[in-house]
Write a protein that holds these residues in place. Structure first.
Motif, PDB file in Angstrom:
ATOM      1  N   CYS A   1      -3.508   1.482  14.871  1.00 23.85           N
ATOM      2  CA  CYS A   1      -2.214   1.864  14.315  1.00 23.85           C
ATOM      3  C   CYS A   1      -1.112   1.389  15.263  1.00 23.85           C
TER       4      CYS A   1
ATOM      5  N   HIS B   1       1.803   2.484  15.411  1.00 23.18           N
ATOM      6  CA  HIS B   1       2.701   3.578  15.769  1.00 23.18           C
ATOM      7  C   HIS B   1       2.099   4.476  16.855  1.00 23.18           C
ATOM      8  N   CYS B   2       0.880   4.971  16.622  1.00 24.84           N
ATOM      9  CA  CYS B   2       0.269   5.902  17.580  1.00 24.84           C
ATOM     10  C   CYS B   2      -0.781   5.253  18.470  1.00 24.84           C
TER      11      CYS B   2
ATOM     12  N   CYS C   1       0.530   8.730  10.464  1.00 27.10           N
ATOM     13  CA  CYS C   1       1.818   8.173  10.881  1.00 27.10           C
ATOM     14  C   CYS C   1       2.639   7.771   9.663  1.00 27.10           C
TER      15      CYS C   1
END
Length: 60
Positions: free
Chosen positions: A5, A7-8, A38
């Motif tokens: 991911c 984002h995370c 997310c």
């Protein structure tokens, strides 16, 4: 298939539909690079949205 991911940073497994579209060449893994958690967080409206809306007359 695991994708990280953007984002995370956690690895996740994309949905079966996404894997099928990637294998057929319709999308790339760059198009499926955010996990469901997310995605939900990003697309959720802020909790204080009502405080941002004002009934005040902007012409005053």
């Amino acid at each position: 298939m695991k994708i990280r991911c953007k984002h995370c940073g956690e690895f996740f497994c994309p949905s079966d539909e996404s894997v099928e579209l990637m294998s057929e060449g319709y999308i790339s893994s760059d198009n499926v690079n955010i996990c469901d958690e997310c995605w939900d967080m990003i697309n959720q409206p802020p909790d204080d949205l009502m405080e941002m809306i004002s009934d005040a007359d902007p012409g005053l």
